[in-house]
Design a protein around this motif. Structure first.
Motif, PDB file in Angstrom:
ATOM      1  N   GLN A   1       0.834  -1.202   0.000  1.00  0.00           N
ATOM      2  CA  GLN A   1       0.000   0.000   0.000  1.00  0.00           C
ATOM      3  C   GLN A   1       0.870   1.254   0.000  1.00  0.00           C
ATOM      4  OE1 GLN A   1      -3.348  -0.076  -0.447  1.00  0.00           O
ATOM      5  NE2 GLN A   1      -3.130   2.119  -0.715  1.00  0.00           N
ATOM      6  N   GLU A   2       2.022   1.181   0.631  1.00  0.00           N
ATOM      7  CA  GLU A   2       2.947   2.323   0.657  1.00  0.00           C
ATOM      8  C   GLU A   2       3.429   2.671  -0.755  1.00  0.00           C
ATOM      9  OE1 GLU A   2       7.279   3.546   2.557  1.00  0.00           O
ATOM     10  OE2 GLU A   2       6.327   1.672   3.171  1.00  0.00           O
TER      11      GLU A   2
ATOM     12  N   ILE B   1       1.883   1.860  -3.600  1.00  0.00           N
ATOM     13  CA  ILE B   1       0.709   2.329  -4.351  1.00  0.00           C
ATOM     14  C   ILE B   1       0.427   3.790  -4.025  1.00  0.00           C
ATOM     15  CG2 ILE B   1      -1.794   2.072  -4.605  1.00  0.00           C
ATOM     16  CD1 ILE B   1      -1.332  -0.979  -4.200  1.00  0.00           C
ATOM     17  N   ASP B   2       0.444   4.160  -2.761  1.00  0.00           N
ATOM     18  CA  ASP B   2       0.199   5.548  -2.360  1.00  0.00           C
ATOM     19  C   ASP B   2       1.261   6.484  -2.917  1.00  0.00           C
ATOM     20  OD1 ASP B   2      -2.039   4.721  -0.978  1.00  0.00           O
ATOM     21  OD2 ASP B   2      -1.040   4.705   0.988  1.00  0.00           O
ATOM     22  N   SER B   3       2.512   6.023  -2.913  1.00  0.00           N
ATOM     23  CA  SER B   3       3.602   6.830  -3.455  1.00  0.00           C
ATOM     24  C   SER B   3       3.417   7.070  -4.953  1.00  0.00           C
ATOM     25  CB  SER B   3       4.938   6.140  -3.193  1.00  0.00           C
ATOM     26  OG  SER B   3       5.996   6.861  -3.772  1.00  0.00           O
TER      27      SER B   3
ATOM     28  N   LYS C   1       0.568   6.999  -6.634  1.00  0.00           N
ATOM     29  CA  LYS C   1      -0.580   7.880  -6.813  1.00  0.00           C
ATOM     30  C   LYS C   1      -0.193   9.328  -6.533  1.00  0.00           C
ATOM     31  CE  LYS C   1      -4.312   4.603  -5.921  1.00  0.00           C
ATOM     32  NZ  LYS C   1      -5.396   4.221  -4.978  1.00  0.00           N
ATOM     33  N   GLY C   2       0.601   9.553  -5.497  1.00  0.00           N
ATOM     34  CA  GLY C   2       1.053  10.907  -5.170  1.00  0.00           C
ATOM     35  C   GLY C   2       1.923  11.487  -6.272  1.00  0.00           C
TER      36      GLY C   2
END
Length: 102
Positions: free
Chosen positions: A5-6, A8-10, A12-13
């Motif tokens: 998830q880390e 994926i979030d990175s 997306k950011g």
């Protein structure tokens, strides 16, 4: 692939950051394209339209709307109408001599 998830979030950011930067680029490209049109410079007008189309590459689904589709299609129609393949850099026939007057 299993991404954390880390990660994926990175990603997306980073995507949001790239979209914001490219959004600031569009007005500059439009200004340059307008200058090319005023100078009746087909070669640079085509280059600017091509760059403007590239801004739509990888656009997130949430950004796809009627206005953006119209913008993209207008750039593509301009290129379809005015661009002559093989008349860019390294061509034997200079495209800069071509004018935008139909």
């Amino acid at each position: 692939r299993n991404l954390s998830q880390e990660v994926i979030d990175s990603l997306k950011g980073g995507s949001v950051s790239i979209e914001k930067t490219l959004g600031k680029t569009r007005p500059v490209l439009i200004q340059w394209e307008n200058q090319a049109q005023e100078a009746n410079d087909l070669r640079y007008s085509c280059i600017m339209h091509a760059h403007l189309v590239m801004l739509f590459r990888g656009m997130s689904r949430r950004k796809i709307c009627e206005d953006n589709v119209k913008r993209m299609l207008s750039h593509l129609v301009f290129l379809q109408t005015w661009h002559s393949p093989g008349l860019g850099q390294g061509s034997q026939r200079p495209q800069k001599d071509k004018k935008l007057d139909p």
